[in-house]
Design a protein around this motif. Structure first.
Motif, PDB file in Angstrom:
ATOM      1  N   LEU A  92      16.921  24.249  18.064  1.00  0.00           N
ATOM      2  CA  LEU A  92      17.171  23.058  18.861  1.00  0.00           C
ATOM      3  C   LEU A  92      17.840  23.464  20.158  1.00  0.00           C
ATOM      4  O   LEU A  92      18.751  24.287  20.159  1.00  0.00           O
ATOM      5  CB  LEU A  92      18.074  22.097  18.081  1.00  0.00           C
ATOM      6  N   GLY A  93      17.390  22.902  21.252  1.00  0.00           N
ATOM      7  CA  GLY A  93      18.033  23.140  22.532  1.00  0.00           C
ATOM      8  C   GLY A  93      18.166  21.838  23.292  1.00  0.00           C
ATOM      9  O   GLY A  93      17.263  21.007  23.265  1.00  0.00           O
ATOM     10  N   TYR A  94      19.316  21.631  23.913  1.00  0.00           N
ATOM     11  CA  TYR A  94      19.478  20.425  24.715  1.00  0.00           C
ATOM     12  C   TYR A  94      20.416  20.692  25.876  1.00  0.00           C
ATOM     13  O   TYR A  94      21.213  21.631  25.855  1.00  0.00           O
ATOM     14  CB  TYR A  94      19.980  19.243  23.877  1.00  0.00           C
ATOM     15  N   PHE A  95      20.288  19.861  26.884  1.00  0.00           N
ATOM     16  CA  PHE A  95      21.252  19.873  27.980  1.00  0.00           C
ATOM     17  C   PHE A  95      21.375  18.465  28.530  1.00  0.00           C
ATOM     18  O   PHE A  95      20.461  17.665  28.473  1.00  0.00           O
ATOM     19  CB  PHE A  95      20.885  20.885  29.068  1.00  0.00           C
ATOM     20  N   THR A  96      22.563  18.146  29.032  1.00  0.00           N
ATOM     21  CA  THR A  96      22.879  16.806  29.506  1.00  0.00           C
ATOM     22  C   THR A  96      23.446  16.882  30.919  1.00  0.00           C
ATOM     23  O   THR A  96      24.283  17.737  31.208  1.00  0.00           O
ATOM     24  CB  THR A  96      23.903  16.125  28.572  1.00  0.00           C
ATOM     25  N   PHE A  97      22.955  15.989  31.754  1.00  0.00           N
ATOM     26  CA  PHE A  97      23.425  15.874  33.126  1.00  0.00           C
ATOM     27  C   PHE A  97      24.201  14.574  33.294  1.00  0.00           C
ATOM     28  O   PHE A  97      23.834  13.554  32.698  1.00  0.00           O
ATOM     29  CB  PHE A  97      22.245  15.834  34.104  1.00  0.00           C
ATOM     30  N   ILE A  98      25.248  14.589  34.091  1.00  0.00           N
ATOM     31  CA  ILE A  98      25.915  13.364  34.545  1.00  0.00           C
ATOM     32  C   ILE A  98      25.885  13.396  36.056  1.00  0.00           C
ATOM     33  O   ILE A  98      26.442  14.300  36.683  1.00  0.00           O
ATOM     34  CB  ILE A  98      27.356  13.252  34.033  1.00  0.00           C
ATOM     35  N   GLY A  99      25.209  12.409  36.634  1.00  0.00           N
ATOM     36  CA  GLY A  99      25.084  12.373  38.090  1.00  0.00           C
ATOM     37  C   GLY A  99      24.377  13.582  38.654  1.00  0.00           C
ATOM     38  O   GLY A  99      24.688  14.029  39.755  1.00  0.00           O
ATOM     39  N   GLU A 148      11.557  17.587  15.241  1.00  0.00           N
ATOM     40  CA  GLU A 148      11.792  16.843  16.482  1.00  0.00           C
ATOM     41  C   GLU A 148      12.584  15.568  16.194  1.00  0.00           C
ATOM     42  O   GLU A 148      13.418  15.160  16.996  1.00  0.00           O
ATOM     43  CB  GLU A 148      10.457  16.490  17.146  1.00  0.00           C
ATOM     44  N   TYR A 149      12.330  14.933  15.059  1.00  0.00           N
ATOM     45  CA  TYR A 149      13.071  13.720  14.703  1.00  0.00           C
ATOM     46  C   TYR A 149      14.547  14.052  14.490  1.00  0.00           C
ATOM     47  O   TYR A 149      15.429  13.322  14.936  1.00  0.00           O
ATOM     48  CB  TYR A 149      12.470  13.082  13.454  1.00  0.00           C
ATOM     49  N   ARG A 150      14.825  15.158  13.795  1.00  0.00           N
ATOM     50  CA  ARG A 150      16.214  15.601  13.640  1.00  0.00           C
ATOM     51  C   ARG A 150      16.848  15.858  15.001  1.00  0.00           C
ATOM     52  O   ARG A 150      18.017  15.580  15.225  1.00  0.00           O
ATOM     53  CB  ARG A 150      16.266  16.878  12.805  1.00  0.00           C
ATOM     54  N   GLU A 151      16.055  16.417  15.889  1.00  0.00           N
ATOM     55  CA  GLU A 151      16.531  16.700  17.249  1.00  0.00           C
ATOM     56  C   GLU A 151      16.945  15.414  17.955  1.00  0.00           C
ATOM     57  O   GLU A 151      18.002  15.345  18.589  1.00  0.00           O
ATOM     58  CB  GLU A 151      15.418  17.397  18.022  1.00  0.00           C
ATOM     59  N   ILE A 152      16.124  14.361  17.840  1.00  0.00           N
ATOM     60  CA  ILE A 152      16.450  13.086  18.477  1.00  0.00           C
ATOM     61  C   ILE A 152      17.718  12.504  17.868  1.00  0.00           C
ATOM     62  O   ILE A 152      18.592  11.996  18.582  1.00  0.00           O
ATOM     63  CB  ILE A 152      15.271  12.097  18.360  1.00  0.00           C
ATOM     64  N   ALA A 153      17.856  12.570  16.544  1.00  0.00           N
ATOM     65  CA  ALA A 153      19.061  12.061  15.882  1.00  0.00           C
ATOM     66  C   ALA A 153      20.298  12.809  16.371  1.00  0.00           C
ATOM     67  O   ALA A 153      21.336  12.195  16.655  1.00  0.00           O
ATOM     68  CB  ALA A 153      18.915  12.183  14.371  1.00  0.00           C
ATOM     69  N   GLN A 154      20.191  14.127  16.490  1.00  0.00           N
ATOM     70  CA  GLN A 154      21.302  14.925  17.008  1.00  0.00           C
ATOM     71  C   GLN A 154      21.601  14.542  18.457  1.00  0.00           C
ATOM     72  O   GLN A 154      22.749  14.438  18.861  1.00  0.00           O
ATOM     73  CB  GLN A 154      20.968  16.417  16.920  1.00  0.00           C
ATOM     74  N   GLY A 155      20.547  14.301  19.222  1.00  0.00           N
ATOM     75  CA  GLY A 155      20.726  13.911  20.622  1.00  0.00           C
ATOM     76  C   GLY A 155      21.441  12.586  20.775  1.00  0.00           C
ATOM     77  O   GLY A 155      22.318  12.437  21.638  1.00  0.00           O
ATOM     78  N   VAL A 156      21.094  11.624  19.929  1.00  0.00           N
ATOM     79  CA  VAL A 156      21.769  10.324  19.980  1.00  0.00           C
ATOM     80  C   VAL A 156      23.253  10.485  19.653  1.00  0.00           C
ATOM     81  O   VAL A 156      24.118   9.885  20.301  1.00  0.00           O
ATOM     82  CB  VAL A 156      21.080   9.324  19.025  1.00  0.00           C
ATOM     83  N   CYS A 157      23.578  11.305  18.663  1.00  0.00           N
ATOM     84  CA  CYS A 157      24.983  11.565  18.325  1.00  0.00           C
ATOM     85  C   CYS A 157      25.736  12.161  19.509  1.00  0.00           C
ATOM     86  O   CYS A 157      26.864  11.756  19.810  1.00  0.00           O
ATOM     87  CB  CYS A 157      25.084  12.492  17.121  1.00  0.00           C
ATOM     88  N   GLU A 158      25.130  13.141  20.176  1.00  0.00           N
ATOM     89  CA  GLU A 158      25.775  13.769  21.334  1.00  0.00           C
ATOM     90  C   GLU A 158      25.971  12.777  22.470  1.00  0.00           C
ATOM     91  O   GLU A 158      27.011  12.761  23.131  1.00  0.00           O
ATOM     92  CB  GLU A 158      24.952  14.967  21.812  1.00  0.00           C
ATOM     93  N   ILE A 159      24.964  11.926  22.701  1.00  0.00           N
ATOM     94  CA  ILE A 159      25.059  10.941  23.778  1.00  0.00           C
ATOM     95  C   ILE A 159      26.144   9.911  23.464  1.00  0.00           C
ATOM     96  O   ILE A 159      26.935   9.533  24.347  1.00  0.00           O
ATOM     97  CB  ILE A 159      23.692  10.266  24.016  1.00  0.00           C
TER      98      ILE A 159
END
Length: 199
Positions: free
Chosen positions: A124-131, A153-164
């Motif tokens: 799993l890889g993710y990155f988040t931008f603010i502004g 990919e579904y697990r990835e989305i669930a993890q992403g929602v938690c991070e957000i």
């Protein structure tokens, strides 16, 4: 920059030929029975220093995460990979994260997974931008073996929602009000269909 230069000096890599990338594309690193061992303590010390450096250098995060997987049984091939990271740092020692003021402060997240052939697990890889500024990034191997890429990919989305949700909570705590919903970008249409299905 000073930390990189000290690291290169301590390892004797100041005069090395610079590399354009921190790791070979489509590498086949793994633990093999007939591998030639290397100095385990030196390898562990170098990987530890690179892990510390990767906190501010996301460009080497993937290569360092691959190298850290072999910290208990390093071979000469693994040491070559670490030395390549160091030679890449020589060519890119002045690079760092740049934060700039933009007209908007909307958070956006991007997620993706890929299949690791060596142990049949998804990464799993993710990155988040603010502004428009990169504030969070991570790559993590999933603990379980998925039978399909859609489940991964579904697990990835669930993890992403938690991070957000965590990030939004943090921003509220520091009295920063968000006007818009946070966008989560993922390239799996099937996983979105599962997420939107109330059944």
């Amino acid at each position: 920059m000073k930390y990189v230069m000290d690291l290169l000096e301590d390892t004797g890599m100041l005069d090395c030929k610079p590399d354009e990338t921190p790791i070979v594309e489509n590498h086949k690193l793994d633990v093999y029975v007939d591998h030639v061992s290397t100095n385990k303590e030196r390898y562990q010390r170098l990987v530890e220093r690179l892990i510390y450096l990767s906190l501010t250098r996301p460009d080497i995060a993937y290569a360092v995460s691959v190298s850290s997987q072999f910290i208990h049984s390093p071979s000469e091939d693994h040491m070559v990979t670490v030395m390549r990271i160091l030679s890449y740092l020589k060519s890119a020692h002045g690079r760092s994260l740049l934060f700039k003021k933009n007209e908007h402060l909307d958070p956006k997240s991007y997620f993706d997974t890929y299949y690791a052939i060596t142990d049949r697990r998804y990464m799993l890889g993710y990155f988040t931008f603010i502004g428009g500024n990169l504030v969070m990034w991570r790559s993590k191997k999933q603990n379980v073996v998925s039978r399909s890429s859609v489940r991964s990919e579904y697990r990835e989305i669930a993890q992403g929602v938690c991070e957000i949700l965590w990030l939004r909570w943090l921003l509220v705590e520091i009295e920063f009000r968000l006007n818009a919903a946070t966008k989560l970008h993922c390239d799996s249409q099937s996983a979105f269909e599962i997420a939107n299905n109330p059944v």
